[in-house]
Design a protein around this motif. Structure first.
Motif, PDB file in Angstrom:
ATOM      1  N   THR A 158       0.840  -1.201   0.000  1.00  0.00           N
ATOM      2  CA  THR A 158       0.000   0.000   0.000  1.00  0.00           C
ATOM      3  C   THR A 158       0.876   1.253   0.000  1.00  0.00           C
ATOM      4  OG1 THR A 158      -1.799  -1.123   1.168  1.00  0.00           O
ATOM      5  CG2 THR A 158      -1.770   1.283   1.259  1.00  0.00           C
ATOM      6  N   VAL A 159       0.513   2.184  -0.872  1.00  0.00           N
ATOM      7  CA  VAL A 159       1.204   3.470  -0.959  1.00  0.00           C
ATOM      8  C   VAL A 159       0.163   4.562  -0.723  1.00  0.00           C
ATOM      9  CG1 VAL A 159       2.482   5.056  -2.450  1.00  0.00           C
ATOM     10  CG2 VAL A 159       2.913   2.586  -2.586  1.00  0.00           C
TER      11      VAL A 159
ATOM     12  N   ASP B  52       4.999   6.695  -8.660  1.00  0.00           N
ATOM     13  CA  ASP B  52       5.261   8.132  -8.583  1.00  0.00           C
ATOM     14  C   ASP B  52       3.944   8.913  -8.563  1.00  0.00           C
ATOM     15  OD1 ASP B  52       7.978   7.752  -8.504  1.00  0.00           O
ATOM     16  OD2 ASP B  52       8.320   8.256 -10.613  1.00  0.00           O
ATOM     17  N   VAL B  53       2.992   8.496  -9.413  1.00  0.00           N
ATOM     18  CA  VAL B  53       1.683   9.153  -9.426  1.00  0.00           C
ATOM     19  C   VAL B  53       1.004   9.005  -8.074  1.00  0.00           C
ATOM     20  CG1 VAL B  53      -0.651   9.036 -10.395  1.00  0.00           C
ATOM     21  CG2 VAL B  53       1.327   8.936 -11.912  1.00  0.00           C
ATOM     22  N   ALA B  54       1.032   7.790  -7.511  1.00  0.00           N
ATOM     23  CA  ALA B  54       0.371   7.545  -6.229  1.00  0.00           C
ATOM     24  C   ALA B  54       1.008   8.353  -5.105  1.00  0.00           C
ATOM     25  CB  ALA B  54       0.421   6.060  -5.902  1.00  0.00           C
TER      26      ALA B  54
ATOM     27  N   LEU C   5      -1.538  -2.617  -4.318  1.00  0.00           N
ATOM     28  CA  LEU C   5      -1.011  -3.350  -5.460  1.00  0.00           C
ATOM     29  C   LEU C   5      -0.500  -4.712  -5.020  1.00  0.00           C
ATOM     30  CD1 LEU C   5       2.579  -2.263  -6.081  1.00  0.00           C
ATOM     31  CD2 LEU C   5       1.127  -0.746  -4.738  1.00  0.00           C
ATOM     32  N   PRO C   6      -0.452  -5.667  -5.969  1.00  0.00           N
ATOM     33  CA  PRO C   6      -0.019  -7.021  -5.607  1.00  0.00           C
ATOM     34  C   PRO C   6       1.494  -7.187  -5.689  1.00  0.00           C
ATOM     35  CG  PRO C   6      -0.784  -6.987  -7.876  1.00  0.00           C
ATOM     36  CD  PRO C   6      -0.942  -5.580  -7.355  1.00  0.00           C
ATOM     37  N   VAL C   7       2.031  -7.924  -4.719  1.00  0.00           N
ATOM     38  CA  VAL C   7       3.418  -8.390  -4.776  1.00  0.00           C
ATOM     39  C   VAL C   7       3.407  -9.872  -4.397  1.00  0.00           C
ATOM     40  CG1 VAL C   7       4.472  -6.150  -4.267  1.00  0.00           C
ATOM     41  CG2 VAL C   7       3.826  -7.657  -2.385  1.00  0.00           C
ATOM     42  N   PRO C   8       4.287 -10.672  -4.980  1.00  0.00           N
ATOM     43  CA  PRO C   8       4.304 -12.099  -4.645  1.00  0.00           C
ATOM     44  C   PRO C   8       4.557 -12.309  -3.159  1.00  0.00           C
ATOM     45  CG  PRO C   8       5.616 -11.660  -6.606  1.00  0.00           C
ATOM     46  CD  PRO C   8       5.274 -10.324  -6.016  1.00  0.00           C
ATOM     47  N   GLY C   9       3.814 -13.259  -2.579  1.00  0.00           N
ATOM     48  CA  GLY C   9       3.960 -13.558  -1.162  1.00  0.00           C
ATOM     49  C   GLY C   9       5.391 -13.919  -0.801  1.00  0.00           C
ATOM     50  N   GLY C  10       5.845 -13.440   0.374  1.00  0.00           N
ATOM     51  CA  GLY C  10       7.194 -13.714   0.824  1.00  0.00           C
ATOM     52  C   GLY C  10       8.241 -12.775   0.283  1.00  0.00           C
ATOM     53  N   THR C  11       7.841 -11.831  -0.586  1.00  0.00           N
ATOM     54  CA  THR C  11       8.798 -10.881  -1.159  1.00  0.00           C
ATOM     55  C   THR C  11       9.228  -9.858  -0.105  1.00  0.00           C
ATOM     56  OG1 THR C  11       7.790 -11.075  -3.341  1.00  0.00           O
ATOM     57  CG2 THR C  11       9.153  -9.145  -2.953  1.00  0.00           C
ATOM     58  N   VAL C  12      10.525  -9.616  -0.048  1.00  0.00           N
ATOM     59  CA  VAL C  12      11.053  -8.577   0.824  1.00  0.00           C
ATOM     60  C   VAL C  12      11.300  -7.334  -0.021  1.00  0.00           C
ATOM     61  CG1 VAL C  12      12.918  -7.913   2.377  1.00  0.00           C
ATOM     62  CG2 VAL C  12      12.120 -10.287   2.330  1.00  0.00           C
ATOM     63  N   TRP C  13      10.640  -6.255   0.319  1.00  0.00           N
ATOM     64  CA  TRP C  13      10.773  -5.040  -0.471  1.00  0.00           C
ATOM     65  C   TRP C  13      10.786  -3.828   0.435  1.00  0.00           C
ATOM     66  CZ3 TRP C  13       6.703  -1.724   0.269  1.00  0.00           C
ATOM     67  CH2 TRP C  13       5.515  -2.284   0.754  1.00  0.00           C
ATOM     68  N   SER C  14      11.244  -2.735  -0.126  1.00  0.00           N
ATOM     69  CA  SER C  14      11.234  -1.462   0.592  1.00  0.00           C
ATOM     70  C   SER C  14      10.590  -0.426  -0.317  1.00  0.00           C
ATOM     71  CB  SER C  14      12.659  -1.033   0.939  1.00  0.00           C
ATOM     72  OG  SER C  14      13.382  -0.734  -0.248  1.00  0.00           O
ATOM     73  N   GLY C  15      10.380   0.766   0.210  1.00  0.00           N
ATOM     74  CA  GLY C  15       9.777   1.817  -0.601  1.00  0.00           C
ATOM     75  C   GLY C  15      10.608   2.155  -1.819  1.00  0.00           C
ATOM     76  N   GLY C  16      11.913   1.969  -1.731  1.00  0.00           N
ATOM     77  CA  GLY C  16      12.765   2.328  -2.844  1.00  0.00           C
ATOM     78  C   GLY C  16      12.795   1.330  -3.972  1.00  0.00           C
TER      79      GLY C  16
ATOM     80  N   GLU D  36      10.240  -2.907  -8.414  1.00  0.00           N
ATOM     81  CA  GLU D  36      10.919  -4.100  -8.932  1.00  0.00           C
ATOM     82  C   GLU D  36      10.127  -5.379  -8.652  1.00  0.00           C
ATOM     83  OE1 GLU D  36      13.601  -4.201 -10.686  1.00  0.00           O
ATOM     84  OE2 GLU D  36      14.447  -2.187 -10.474  1.00  0.00           O
ATOM     85  N   HIS D  37       9.213  -5.330  -7.713  1.00  0.00           N
ATOM     86  CA  HIS D  37       8.497  -6.535  -7.284  1.00  0.00           C
ATOM     87  C   HIS D  37       6.996  -6.487  -7.572  1.00  0.00           C
ATOM     88  CE1 HIS D  37      12.189  -7.505  -5.144  1.00  0.00           C
ATOM     89  NE2 HIS D  37      12.151  -6.299  -4.604  1.00  0.00           N
ATOM     90  N   ALA D  38       6.474  -5.323  -7.946  1.00  0.00           N
ATOM     91  CA  ALA D  38       5.032  -5.135  -8.083  1.00  0.00           C
ATOM     92  C   ALA D  38       4.498  -5.764  -9.365  1.00  0.00           C
ATOM     93  CB  ALA D  38       4.700  -3.643  -8.071  1.00  0.00           C
TER      94      ALA D  38
END
Length: 488
Positions: free
Chosen positions: A111-112, A212-214, A223-234, A238-240
């Motif tokens: 969520t953003v 960027d728009v959001a 938005l969806p990301v694959p379960g178990g994915t480690v991501w950050s705001g930056g 790459e994962h969305a």
């Protein structure tokens, strides 16, 4: 041709787009127009002569006071779902059985939240300016007077202007399938403080733009990301994302878990045969979600370059313009008609037709594009009859990337103003259509009418319905006249 995910059926060892198109159109017509069905089945040059058969779908739909269109829509959708297939780990299965397949990696939600204050007034970008209030009202009335949009569309936007609180869609969850689409409502709804559930291909460049728009909006993006994915705001971009062609069960499972009332918006587009595949995937997903979430609403944008039955006052407007041409056209038209043996600058309608048939097909768009867009209209028709809230509005001709990369189409659009056609910029189109979506969601549904009248309501066709000339009979001239503008 790709042979995984949602695929065309095999016919004699190959997956034929033409065989699929012929079969679906024939099945759609079979009960209402058996002669038309037989003609579609016998068509040997589908890629060139599909236009006649798609027009016949609209003409046959006018039978029984227009209610035959419902039978055509149901039969066409049944045929498409019965013919199309899906492949996965267990092999090939019927399309609608794809949701029975297990989900190995479920999607989780990222969520953003935007940081801006929500816009509380409808404004429209136009020619480098932003119109609001009385200035926008005058522009709407100008478009109405010139025949660029139908009266019902003008009235709807005026109503949104008078009720600015409607713009806040935070009580709904607008699912934007095709989040990166130029014609989609994502940017507008986020600017008004709404909540958008975004789905599009896992392409980092696309998601960087969407995120960027959001972030620079007043709304909230899920938005969806694959379960178990480690991501950050930056590195979220790459994962969305989710591929509707290959991940239908996982997308359906994820969307079933979204809280709040869903508005399922179909804004997907792809080139060629992939357009039919992804549009079919979205339609299957729609059926599945409505089965589990029957309070869902549906939203579509219809292309103006299609065939529509249009009201008698549009025919009258066109006829009057044909009879009273400009001085230059009065001098040129007889010679053009004579040299072309009557093929160029034909009347748009037979005088007095009610409804008239507007055929604005552009042959270069091809039968796959025609089928992909028609199945959306079929779903809108059947969903209305099943009691769902549906927003389907004809969008204006627009200089999207998919148009301007085709030199002939770009030239035609550049020269279209010579024939009373206004071609819009994407920012103007998507904001205007988002306003019409707001109107459709915020007003009580009108009593059911003949489907052709439901499709005509709220149309912003850019003048194609009210121009004096049959659009294809002016297309070649528009291309020639617009060559310089297209190059520019």
């Amino acid at each position: 041709m790709a042979s995984s995910g949602v695929v065309f059926p095999e016919v004699d060892g190959r997956r034929s787009t033409s065989a699929l198109g012929r079969g679906v159109v024939a099945d759609a017509l079979r009960e209402v127009d058996p002669v038309g069905a037989a003609a579609a089945e016998r068509e040997t040059n589908w890629r060139q002569d599909y236009l006649t058969h798609f027009r016949r779908l609209v003409e046959a739909g006018l039978l029984r006071d227009g209610e035959a269109a419902v039978d055509i829509a149901r039969a066409g959708l049944d045929s498409l779902h019965g013919r199309m297939r899906a492949t996965g780990p267990g092999g090939e299965v019927p399309l609608d059985a794809v949701f029975e397949q297990p989900v190995d990696v479920p999607f989780e939600t990222a969520t953003v939240r935007g940081t801006q204050r929500p816009a509380r007034e409808l404004t429209l970008p136009l020619h480098g300016r932003r119109l609001g209030g009385d200035e926008l009202r005058r522009q709407l009335d100008d478009w109405l007077w010139r025949g660029i949009m139908e009266p019902s569309a003008t009235e709807a936007v005026h109503e949104v202007l008078a009720n600015p609180d409607w713009l806040d869609l935070s009580d709904l969850r607008l699912v934007v399938l095709g989040a990166g689409a130029e014609m989609g409502p994502l940017r507008s709804v986020l600017s008004w403080g709404g909540e958008v559930v975004a789905v599009d291909l896992p392409r980092p460049d696309l998601w960087r733009r969407v995120l960027d728009v959001a972030g620079d909006s007043a709304g909230t993006l899920h938005l969806p990301v694959p379960g178990g994915t480690v991501w950050s705001g930056g590195d979220l971009h790459e994962h969305a994302g989710a591929d509707l062609l290959h991940s239908l069960p996982a997308v359906a499972q994820w969307l079933r878990g979204v809280e709040g009332r869903l508005v399922l918006g179909n804004y997907v587009y792809a080139d060629g045969a992939t357009n039919v595949r992804v549009s079919t995937a979205v339609d299957a997903l729609t059926q599945e979600l409505v089965r589990h979430r029957p309070d869902s609403a549906l939203a579509f944008l219809a292309t103006p370059t299609d065939v529509f039955a249009v009201p008698g006052d549009a025919v009258e407007h066109s006829t009057r313009a044909y009879r009273e041409p400009s001085r230059g056209m009065r001098l040129v038209r007889p010679a053009v008609r004579a040299v072309s043996a009557g093929r160029l600058l034909r009347r748009n309608y037979a005088p007095g037709s009610d409804p008239g048939i507007n055929d604005s097909f552009i042959p270069q768009q091809g039968p796959n594009y025609a089928l992909a867009k028609r199945l959306q209209r079929w779903r809108a028709t059947t969903a209305r009859r099943d009691g769902l809230t549906v927003s389907l509005n004809v969008a204006p001709p627009t200089r999207t990337r998919s148009v301007v990369k085709n030199r002939a189409l770009a030239s035609a659009y550049a020269g279209a103003h010579r024939f009373g056609i206004e071609v819009f910029e994407p920012a103007t189109s998507n904001t205007l259509m988002a306003a019409l979506l707001v109107h459709d969601l915020r007003t009580a549904p009108t009593p059911l009418q003949a489907p052709w009248r439901e499709e005509a309501r709220g149309a912003v066709h850019g003048g194609l319905w009210r121009t004096p000339y049959d659009p294809r009979s002016a297309l070649g001239l528009a291309v020639v006249l617009g060559l310089g503008g297209a190059r520019g």
